[in-house]
Design a protein around this motif. Structure first.
Motif, PDB file in Angstrom:
ATOM      1  N   GLY A   1       2.802  -2.218  -5.905  1.00 54.34           N
ATOM      2  CA  GLY A   1       1.919  -1.227  -6.182  1.00 54.34           C
ATOM      3  C   GLY A   1       0.443  -1.557  -5.747  1.00 54.34           C
ATOM      4  O   GLY A   1      -0.381  -0.943  -6.209  1.00 54.34           O
ATOM      5  N   SER A   2       0.414  -2.268  -4.733  1.00 54.45           N
ATOM      6  CA  SER A   2      -0.855  -2.915  -4.336  1.00 54.45           C
ATOM      7  C   SER A   2      -0.579  -3.686  -3.227  1.00 54.45           C
ATOM      8  O   SER A   2       0.313  -4.524  -2.867  1.00 54.45           O
ATOM      9  N   GLY A   3      -1.591  -3.482  -1.936  1.00 53.80           N
ATOM     10  CA  GLY A   3      -1.756  -4.143  -1.006  1.00 53.80           C
ATOM     11  C   GLY A   3      -1.948  -5.742  -0.895  1.00 53.80           C
ATOM     12  O   GLY A   3      -1.284  -6.407  -0.475  1.00 53.80           O
ATOM     13  N   ALA A   4      -2.804  -6.070  -1.931  1.00 53.75           N
ATOM     14  CA  ALA A   4      -3.184  -7.132  -2.067  1.00 53.75           C
ATOM     15  C   ALA A   4      -1.956  -8.439  -2.849  1.00 53.75           C
ATOM     16  O   ALA A   4      -1.361  -9.280  -2.340  1.00 53.75           O
TER      17      ALA A   4
ATOM     18  N   LEU B   1      10.061 -12.791 -15.290  1.00 57.15           N
ATOM     19  CA  LEU B   1      10.492 -13.491 -14.018  1.00 57.15           C
ATOM     20  C   LEU B   1       9.466 -12.786 -12.983  1.00 57.15           C
ATOM     21  O   LEU B   1       9.036 -13.453 -12.148  1.00 57.15           O
ATOM     22  N   TRP B   2       9.394 -11.579 -13.058  1.00 65.73           N
ATOM     23  CA  TRP B   2       8.552 -10.920 -11.976  1.00 65.73           C
ATOM     24  C   TRP B   2       7.188 -10.553 -12.500  1.00 65.73           C
ATOM     25  O   TRP B   2       6.507  -9.764 -11.884  1.00 65.73           O
ATOM     26  N   ARG B   3       6.653 -11.253 -13.652  1.00 65.82           N
ATOM     27  CA  ARG B   3       5.283 -11.123 -14.196  1.00 65.82           C
ATOM     28  C   ARG B   3       4.350 -11.490 -12.994  1.00 65.82           C
ATOM     29  O   ARG B   3       4.417 -12.360 -12.166  1.00 65.82           O
ATOM     30  N   GLY B   4       3.234 -10.741 -13.005  1.00 65.86           N
ATOM     31  CA  GLY B   4       2.250 -11.100 -11.882  1.00 65.86           C
ATOM     32  C   GLY B   4       2.438 -10.523 -10.678  1.00 65.86           C
ATOM     33  O   GLY B   4       1.637 -10.289  -9.695  1.00 65.86           O
ATOM     34  N   VAL B   5       3.687  -9.877 -10.169  1.00 68.56           N
ATOM     35  CA  VAL B   5       3.963  -9.037  -9.219  1.00 68.56           C
ATOM     36  C   VAL B   5       4.167  -7.622  -9.333  1.00 68.56           C
ATOM     37  O   VAL B   5       3.667  -6.866  -8.778  1.00 68.56           O
ATOM     38  N   VAL B   6       5.268  -7.206 -10.019  1.00 64.46           N
ATOM     39  CA  VAL B   6       5.422  -5.720 -10.498  1.00 64.46           C
ATOM     40  C   VAL B   6       4.431  -5.170 -11.224  1.00 64.46           C
ATOM     41  O   VAL B   6       3.934  -5.954 -12.342  1.00 64.46           O
ATOM     42  N   CYS B   7       3.861  -4.113 -10.794  1.00 67.08           N
ATOM     43  CA  CYS B   7       2.695  -3.326 -11.401  1.00 67.08           C
ATOM     44  C   CYS B   7       3.615  -2.634 -12.715  1.00 67.08           C
ATOM     45  O   CYS B   7       4.152  -1.738 -12.468  1.00 67.08           O
ATOM     46  N   VAL B   8       3.359  -3.146 -13.973  1.00 69.88           N
ATOM     47  CA  VAL B   8       4.069  -2.440 -14.985  1.00 69.88           C
ATOM     48  C   VAL B   8       2.942  -1.644 -15.355  1.00 69.88           C
ATOM     49  O   VAL B   8       1.765  -1.746 -16.044  1.00 69.88           O
TER      50      VAL B   8
ATOM     51  N   LEU C   1       0.761  -1.190  -0.014  1.00 69.16           N
ATOM     52  CA  LEU C   1       0.104   0.038   0.029  1.00 69.16           C
ATOM     53  C   LEU C   1       0.905   1.365  -0.088  1.00 69.16           C
ATOM     54  O   LEU C   1       0.526   2.191  -0.763  1.00 69.16           O
ATOM     55  N   LEU C   2       1.931   1.176   0.723  1.00 70.28           N
ATOM     56  CA  LEU C   2       2.758   2.121   0.857  1.00 70.28           C
ATOM     57  C   LEU C   2       3.509   2.561  -0.564  1.00 70.28           C
ATOM     58  O   LEU C   2       3.610   3.518  -1.000  1.00 70.28           O
ATOM     59  N   GLY C   3       3.929   1.585  -1.254  1.00 69.81           N
ATOM     60  CA  GLY C   3       4.324   1.575  -2.702  1.00 69.81           C
ATOM     61  C   GLY C   3       3.376   2.172  -3.660  1.00 69.81           C
ATOM     62  O   GLY C   3       3.598   2.962  -4.489  1.00 69.81           O
ATOM     63  N   SER C   4       2.038   1.784  -3.493  1.00 73.88           N
ATOM     64  CA  SER C   4       1.040   2.344  -4.314  1.00 73.88           C
ATOM     65  C   SER C   4       0.926   3.926  -4.153  1.00 73.88           C
ATOM     66  O   SER C   4       0.449   4.484  -5.057  1.00 73.88           O
ATOM     67  N   VAL C   5       1.194   4.504  -2.969  1.00 75.48           N
ATOM     68  CA  VAL C   5       0.991   5.749  -2.667  1.00 75.48           C
ATOM     69  C   VAL C   5       2.157   6.536  -3.504  1.00 75.48           C
ATOM     70  O   VAL C   5       1.870   7.558  -4.248  1.00 75.48           O
ATOM     71  N   GLY C   6       3.358   5.748  -3.545  1.00 71.76           N
ATOM     72  CA  GLY C   6       4.408   6.559  -4.198  1.00 71.76           C
ATOM     73  C   GLY C   6       4.065   6.542  -5.759  1.00 71.76           C
ATOM     74  O   GLY C   6       4.447   7.412  -6.384  1.00 71.76           O
ATOM     75  N   LEU C   7       3.378   5.645  -6.312  1.00 73.71           N
ATOM     76  CA  LEU C   7       3.214   5.579  -7.536  1.00 73.71           C
ATOM     77  C   LEU C   7       1.865   6.312  -8.109  1.00 73.71           C
ATOM     78  O   LEU C   7       1.777   6.634  -9.346  1.00 73.71           O
ATOM     79  N   LEU C   8       1.276   7.179  -7.324  1.00 78.19           N
ATOM     80  CA  LEU C   8       0.317   7.998  -7.778  1.00 78.19           C
ATOM     81  C   LEU C   8       0.861   9.291  -8.045  1.00 78.19           C
ATOM     82  O   LEU C   8       0.008  10.165  -8.772  1.00 78.19           O
ATOM     83  N   TYR C   9       1.925   9.549  -7.625  1.00 73.25           N
ATOM     84  CA  TYR C   9       2.763  10.896  -8.081  1.00 73.25           C
ATOM     85  C   TYR C   9       2.959  10.704  -9.773  1.00 73.25           C
ATOM     86  O   TYR C   9       3.111   9.723 -10.260  1.00 73.25           O
ATOM     87  N   GLU C  10       3.157  11.964 -10.135  1.00 72.20           N
ATOM     88  CA  GLU C  10       3.297  12.134 -11.452  1.00 72.20           C
ATOM     89  C   GLU C  10       4.579  11.586 -11.806  1.00 72.20           C
ATOM     90  O   GLU C  10       5.709  11.567 -11.047  1.00 72.20           O
ATOM     91  N   GLY C  11       4.948  11.209 -13.023  1.00 68.77           N
ATOM     92  CA  GLY C  11       6.346  10.715 -13.301  1.00 68.77           C
ATOM     93  C   GLY C  11       6.545   9.253 -12.676  1.00 68.77           C
ATOM     94  O   GLY C  11       7.322   8.730 -12.047  1.00 68.77           O
ATOM     95  N   MET C  12       5.326   8.448 -12.793  1.00 69.53           N
ATOM     96  CA  MET C  12       5.094   7.078 -12.160  1.00 69.53           C
ATOM     97  C   MET C  12       6.359   6.271 -12.529  1.00 69.53           C
ATOM     98  O   MET C  12       6.837   5.559 -11.548  1.00 69.53           O
TER      99      MET C  12
ATOM    100  N   LEU D   1      12.331   2.022  -7.336  1.00 69.67           N
ATOM    101  CA  LEU D   1      11.915   1.220  -6.516  1.00 69.67           C
ATOM    102  C   LEU D   1      12.469  -0.233  -6.780  1.00 69.67           C
ATOM    103  O   LEU D   1      12.838  -1.230  -6.103  1.00 69.67           O
ATOM    104  N   TYR D   2      12.112  -0.724  -8.084  1.00 71.01           N
ATOM    105  CA  TYR D   2      12.525  -2.012  -8.549  1.00 71.01           C
ATOM    106  C   TYR D   2      13.889  -2.109  -8.545  1.00 71.01           C
ATOM    107  O   TYR D   2      14.420  -3.188  -8.233  1.00 71.01           O
ATOM    108  N   VAL D   3      14.612  -1.366  -9.030  1.00 73.64           N
ATOM    109  CA  VAL D   3      16.296  -1.466  -8.855  1.00 73.64           C
ATOM    110  C   VAL D   3      16.827  -1.465  -7.439  1.00 73.64           C
ATOM    111  O   VAL D   3      17.486  -2.386  -7.050  1.00 73.64           O
TER     112      VAL D   3
END
Length: 236
Positions: free
Chosen positions: A163-166, A228-235, A67-78, A85-87
């Motif tokens: 980018g998601s709590g779930a 490799l990270w398909r299904g986890v990372v919010c692309v 959820l914290l990560g999803s807040v960061g992704l709300l800003y412009e320049g996602m 974060l990924y690196v």
């Protein structure tokens, strides 16, 4: 939903089991001694309860971090935020792999920071000791989930990128299930299994494999990990 990312994290938990046993060996040994008394009930339900409580804490932490990560992704320049974060997450995996091999203690300072929180939580464990029932073992395991651990922190860093709590909860659940076989075996066959996991070749092999996950992720950073990270990372 594709599951390759969750499988990758499960494997990291499984391969990082040498660190789990090393980190939690004292706790596992103490819990094993408590239940090894004449006429006591079988050990496995208590050990299972400890570990389910621990995995439950991981899952809740993953949800919060996601959820914290999803807040960061709300800003412009996602995308730049997501890439950073990924690196960071994959650099943590590289550090973890080197840590497991014994080549470096890069994660030791992070674990020391975690000890500040653990000192506040640890006194609460006394309420459930000695644990003689599942009702005592389960909450004790939930508190155990907060013990400072570089392996856990590395995967929590990855949960930020979901980018998601779930998805963050699912990621940490997969990781926790990966650590389960090692710590269950450590509880049931403590000394014998601890000796195996401390073998230099075992630690080197597991460290190199985890290191490989981190390097693969960094190499595929432009595509946020590719398959490799398909299904986890919010692309995006």
């Amino acid at each position: 939903m594709p599951e390759t990312g969750y499988l990758a994290v499960f494997l990291i938990g499984l391969l990082g089991g040498t660190h789990c046993v090393s980190m939690c060996g004292g706790i596992v040994g103490a819990l094993s001694m408590q239940v090894q008394v004449p006429g006591s009930r079988p050990q496995w339900p208590l050990h299972l309860a400890y570990n389910l409580g621990r995995i439950g804490t991981y899952t809740l932490l993953g949800a919060g971090v996601g959820l914290l990560g999803s807040v960061g992704l709300l800003y412009e320049g996602m995308l730049p935020v997501q890439m950073t974060l990924y690196v960071l997450a994959n650099l943590m995996l590289v550090a973890l792999g080197l840590y497991l091999t014994g080549f470096t203690r890069l994660l030791a300072p992070i674990e020391r920071v975690g000890h500040l929180l653990w000192r506040r939580i640890q006194p609460a464990t006394r309420r459930f000791l000695p644990a003689r029932s599942v009702g005592q073992a389960l909450p004790l395991g939930m508190l155990w989930g907060f013990i400072p651990c570089g392996l856990t922190y590395s995967i929590l860093a990855t949960a930020l990128v979901t980018g998601s709590g779930a998805r963050g909860a699912g990621l940490m659940l997969a990781f926790g299930l990966g650590t389960l076989p090692n710590l269950l075996l450590a509880g049931m066959l403590f000394k014998r299994f601890r000796d195996i996991t401390r073998h230099p070749r075992v630690r080197l092999a597991s460290g190199l494999l985890v290191l490989g996950f981190g390097l693969f992720g960094l190499y595929h950073a432009p595509s946020l990990g590719g398959d490799l990270w398909r299904g986890v990372v919010c692309v995006t």
